[in-house]
Design a protein around this motif. Structure first.
Motif, PDB file in Angstrom:
ATOM      1  N   ALA A  49      -4.872  12.707   6.424  1.00 14.02           N
ATOM      2  CA  ALA A  49      -4.823  13.179   5.041  1.00 14.02           C
ATOM      3  C   ALA A  49      -3.489  13.875   4.764  1.00 14.02           C
ATOM      4  CB  ALA A  49      -5.990  14.130   4.769  1.00 14.02           C
ATOM      5  N   TRP A  50      -3.056  14.693   5.716  1.00 14.06           N
ATOM      6  CA  TRP A  50      -1.775  15.379   5.526  1.00 14.06           C
ATOM      7  C   TRP A  50      -0.616  14.386   5.536  1.00 14.06           C
ATOM      8  CZ3 TRP A  50       0.007  19.370   3.309  1.00 14.06           C
ATOM      9  CH2 TRP A  50       1.325  19.785   3.537  1.00 14.06           C
ATOM     10  N   ALA A  51      -0.669  13.406   6.435  1.00 11.81           N
ATOM     11  CA  ALA A  51       0.393  12.398   6.504  1.00 11.81           C
ATOM     12  C   ALA A  51       0.502  11.641   5.182  1.00 11.81           C
ATOM     13  CB  ALA A  51       0.122  11.423   7.652  1.00 11.81           C
ATOM     14  N   CYS A  52      -0.631  11.372   4.556  1.00  9.87           N
ATOM     15  CA  CYS A  52      -0.621  10.678   3.269  1.00  9.87           C
ATOM     16  C   CYS A  52       0.038  11.535   2.191  1.00  9.87           C
ATOM     17  CB  CYS A  52      -2.048  10.317   2.858  1.00  9.87           C
ATOM     18  SG  CYS A  52      -2.141   9.365   1.325  1.00  9.87           S
ATOM     19  N   LEU A  53      -0.284  12.827   2.169  1.00 10.86           N
ATOM     20  CA  LEU A  53       0.342  13.722   1.186  1.00 10.86           C
ATOM     21  C   LEU A  53       1.855  13.798   1.414  1.00 10.86           C
ATOM     22  CD1 LEU A  53      -2.134  16.738   0.887  1.00 10.86           C
ATOM     23  CD2 LEU A  53      -1.775  14.878  -0.745  1.00 10.86           C
ATOM     24  N   VAL A  54       2.255  13.850   2.663  1.00 11.75           N
ATOM     25  CA  VAL A  54       3.689  13.899   2.974  1.00 11.75           C
ATOM     26  C   VAL A  54       4.380  12.637   2.464  1.00 11.75           C
ATOM     27  CG1 VAL A  54       5.383  13.888   4.842  1.00 11.75           C
ATOM     28  CG2 VAL A  54       3.434  15.465   4.936  1.00 11.75           C
ATOM     29  N   ARG A  55       3.733  11.487   2.618  1.00  8.82           N
ATOM     30  CA  ARG A  55       4.331  10.245   2.119  1.00  8.82           C
ATOM     31  C   ARG A  55       4.411  10.228   0.599  1.00  8.82           C
ATOM     32  NH1 ARG A  55       2.822   4.986   5.801  1.00  8.82           N
ATOM     33  NH2 ARG A  55       3.346   5.918   7.809  1.00  8.82           N
ATOM     34  N   LEU A  56       3.443  10.868  -0.052  1.00  4.82           N
ATOM     35  CA  LEU A  56       3.456  10.929  -1.507  1.00  4.82           C
ATOM     36  C   LEU A  56       4.547  11.872  -2.019  1.00  4.82           C
ATOM     37  CD1 LEU A  56      -0.386  11.055  -2.241  1.00  4.82           C
ATOM     38  CD2 LEU A  56       1.175   9.206  -2.878  1.00  4.82           C
TER      39      LEU A  56
END
Length: 212
Positions: free
Chosen positions: A196-203
């Motif tokens: 979930a955090w990795a996805c936010l970082v990509r966003l």
């Protein structure tokens, strides 16, 4: 017995009442886990609490009243959990978001004794107005908090961007909670948190790409 109860100091009476309510709310959660929401009754809760059904009825009047308060208590415990994480994260928006993601995948928020309760109640939101009102009250505060953090992080950008990021963040949590509930062998809470955090970082790589 009633006379003796009346002679007790008010503080002691309140402490006893609070303790009984806590005992019954905890028992309601155990009953839902054991029997499901539909088959949970004042009798099953009283049995779990090792109290009489009359005591359960005295404090909550009805099954509907007891279950509504159990849902309110579930949300309150979750809110206390994530607000504590937020308070400990400091003033940096990126750190606050990281702390919230960690909090969302902590056992207190989505452990095996908690997730089934969320989904039992969420399955009834549309048909039970009382549940819907309780959920709306707490979820509004959560959305407002996330929106404010994203506004700080996205200073100078369109307000819609903050709304979208807050919604996407909640959607990530909801999606992984569902997976943890329905297919727990497919992902761990730790893996879900990291993903979930990795996805936010990509966003938002420019804002969240550094170590947090």
């Amino acid at each position: 017995m009633a006379q003796a109860e009346q002679k007790r100091p008010r503080k002691e009476r309140k402490e006893n009442a609070d303790r009984r309510r806590r005992q019954l709310l905890d028992a309601a959660c155990r009953s839902i886990l054991a029997h499901g929401l539909a088959k949970t009754t004042l009798a099953t809760v009283a049995s779990e609490a090792d109290l009489s059904q009359g005591v359960a009825a005295f404090y909550f009047k009805s099954k509907a009243g007891l279950l509504t308060e159990a849902l309110r208590d579930l949300y309150q415990r979750y809110e206390d959990h994530w607000t504590k994480a937020l308070d400990q994260a400091g003033d940096e928006p990126a750190e606050q978001l990281r702390a919230l993601i960690r909090a969302d995948f902590h056992p207190d928020a989505c452990g095996p004794m908690v997730l089934p309760l969320w989904y039992a109640f969420w399955g009834e939101l549309r048909s039970q107005q009382e549940y819907d009102e309780v959920a709306g009250h707490f979820e509004t505060r959560r959305r407002e908090t996330l929106y404010a953090i994203w506004q700080d992080l996205l200073a100078g950008q369109d307000a819609l961007a903050a709304v979208q990021m807050a919604e996407w963040m909640e959607t990530l949590t909801d999606g992984y909670w569902q997976r943890l509930h329905l297919a727990p062998a497919s992902v761990s809470a730790e893996e879900a948190e990291q993903a979930a955090w990795a996805c936010l970082v990509r966003l938002a790589p420019d804002l969240l790409g550094r170590d947090t």
